[in-house]
Scaffold this active site. Sequence first.
Site, PDB file in Angstrom:
ATOM      1  N   GLU A   1      45.728  44.173  40.050  1.00 22.09           N
ATOM      2  CA  GLU A   1      46.259  45.125  40.810  1.00 22.09           C
ATOM      3  C   GLU A   1      46.922  44.443  42.190  1.00 22.09           C
ATOM      4  O   GLU A   1      46.869  45.291  43.471  1.00 22.09           O
ATOM      5  CB  GLU A   1      45.337  46.112  41.347  1.00 22.09           C
ATOM      6  CG  GLU A   1      44.807  46.970  40.030  1.00 22.09           C
ATOM      7  CD  GLU A   1      43.800  48.318  40.392  1.00 22.09           C
ATOM      8  OE1 GLU A   1      43.751  48.467  41.430  1.00 22.09           O
ATOM      9  OE2 GLU A   1      43.487  48.722  39.290  1.00 22.09           O
TER      10      GLU A   1
ATOM     11  N   GLU B   1      42.855  48.089  29.774  1.00 18.95           N
ATOM     12  CA  GLU B   1      42.047  49.227  30.225  1.00 18.95           C
ATOM     13  C   GLU B   1      42.245  50.455  29.755  1.00 18.95           C
ATOM     14  O   GLU B   1      42.227  51.440  30.630  1.00 18.95           O
ATOM     15  CB  GLU B   1      41.819  49.084  31.548  1.00 18.95           C
ATOM     16  CG  GLU B   1      41.677  47.721  32.348  1.00 18.95           C
ATOM     17  CD  GLU B   1      41.329  47.694  33.888  1.00 18.95           C
ATOM     18  OE1 GLU B   1      41.431  48.756  34.452  1.00 18.95           O
ATOM     19  OE2 GLU B   1      41.490  46.512  34.458  1.00 18.95           O
TER      20      GLU B   1
HETATM   21  C1  XIL Z   1      36.146  50.286  37.854  1.00 23.02           C
HETATM   22  C2  XIL Z   1      34.681  50.343  37.053  1.00 23.02           C
HETATM   23  O1  XIL Z   1      34.920  51.253  35.979  1.00 23.02           O
HETATM   24  C3  XIL Z   1      33.994  51.195  38.030  1.00 23.02           C
HETATM   25  O2  XIL Z   1      32.527  51.268  37.448  1.00 23.02           O
HETATM   26  C4  XIL Z   1      33.892  50.423  39.270  1.00 23.02           C
HETATM   27  O3  XIL Z   1      33.002  50.892  40.202  1.00 23.02           O
HETATM   28  C5  XIL Z   1      35.127  50.192  39.960  1.00 23.02           C
HETATM   29  O4  XIL Z   1      36.268  49.696  39.275  1.00 23.02           O
HETATM   30  N1  XIL Z   1      41.130  49.088  37.514  1.00 23.02           N
HETATM   31  C6  XIL Z   1      40.389  47.952  37.270  1.00 23.02           C
HETATM   32  C7  XIL Z   1      38.875  48.198  36.839  1.00 23.02           C
HETATM   33  O5  XIL Z   1      40.876  47.076  37.001  1.00 23.02           O
HETATM   34  O6  XIL Z   1      38.329  47.021  37.505  1.00 23.02           O
HETATM   35  C8  XIL Z   1      38.429  49.379  37.550  1.00 23.02           C
HETATM   36  O7  XIL Z   1      36.995  49.484  36.931  1.00 23.02           O
HETATM   37  C9  XIL Z   1      38.994  50.548  37.106  1.00 23.02           C
HETATM   38  C10 XIL Z   1      40.638  50.487  37.401  1.00 23.02           C
END
Ligand code: XIL
Length: 396
Positions: free
Chosen positions: A171, A286
């Site tokens: 990100e 994701e």
């Molecule tokens: C999220 C997880 O799902 C949560 O459990 C954690 O507390 C925070 O992160 N983008 C990403 C992921 O790259 O790592 C994130 O995951 C969701 C958004």
Amino acid sequence: MRTPGVDRRTLLAAALVAPITARFDSAHATGSDLRAAPVPRRSPSLAQAAKARGLYFGAAVRMDQITDEPSLRSAVLRDCAALTPEIHLKWNSLEWRRGEFNFSPVDQLLDFAEAHALHVRGHTLIWERSTPDWARADIMKRRDWTLVSNHFERVLGRYAGRVAEWDVVNEPIDTQTGAQGLRRTVFQQAFGATYIERALEEARSNAPHARLLINDYGFDYDNPVDGDRRSALLALVRRVRRAGAPLDGVGLQAHLDLDKGPLAASALAGFLQALADEGLSLTVTELDVKEADVRAPLAVRDQRVADEARRYLDIALAQPAMRGVVTWGLTDRHSWLSQGDGDGRLNAGPARNPTNRGLPYDAALAPKPMYWAMTEALTSASPLTASARARAAVSA
Ligand code: XIL
């Protein structure tokens, strides 16, 4: 909240899936684990459907959940060829307090994966939101790269040869409040915009054979913000490649959102092609779908989610440089969209929906229309072999 209109096709499709949904949803359970409803035998698993097209399918998981829930474990073993640790590899999970290390959930996950011949995606080395407070403070105070290089060395060294692909920087894009398209993270502030090239070099020297990625969200929809984000990511990867930094691929998070209007079909396809033209391989890392209207009948809701996933995958999988698809969880029982993030920041507030149904399996581990839509999207993807996909990404 916008209430999207329901067209005849959606209603018809919802009516057709209703009996299946009803059958699976009747599997209510009382204990901490629930018995998975059966998937029809003739249907390929997501892993099989993907593999037949030279792709891989995987999901984000947590080791504690796999250990505690046999039905989740079965679904994971049935459908996944790859796993992403949802939290265990993040810096604040590995080293919440300076010098106190918590490697065991990762070690266990790798043992589990290797025992079942599954790949593990390394997520993630640098992410502002998972950087422990002590590290953020120290980076800002001393601006000493050694803190970052020690972290990379420790993690990449420990898992050398066992994790073939890393989300090195997570990100980095922010076109709204960032500086020239880059998020104002502690890394960006302490080391400048080229912290990204530096991180990739650092990763390469500790993991000479791993595939190194930048992973980000918000490229999917037909709105000015997503359009700016597509341009900013493209500019970033071109800069990084020109500098000769070792970037092998881009991870597209694909957190879809039914409140964001139509997908930017042709702009998204063009964006993926432009990334591929830079010699990069692509992965959907994701995937999940955030719902907009939870008052609609269940079958309608599930069909909308399924249709969105299908539309997205049809665009993404048409791109030959695409290597795989990973969902952010497998079941609505454990979705960051419904449960917040544990530290009360992400997904907090009114946007959070405790009953979101944006993953392939429902909370009782019954496959939903999204599951079948994904199987169909994978099955109808063009039948490239893995080596043809690797060739499409020049650097692979
Ligand atoms: C999220 C997880 O799902 C949560 O459990 C954690 O507390 C925070 O992160 N983008 C990403 C992921 O790259 O790592 C994130 O995951 C969701 C958004």
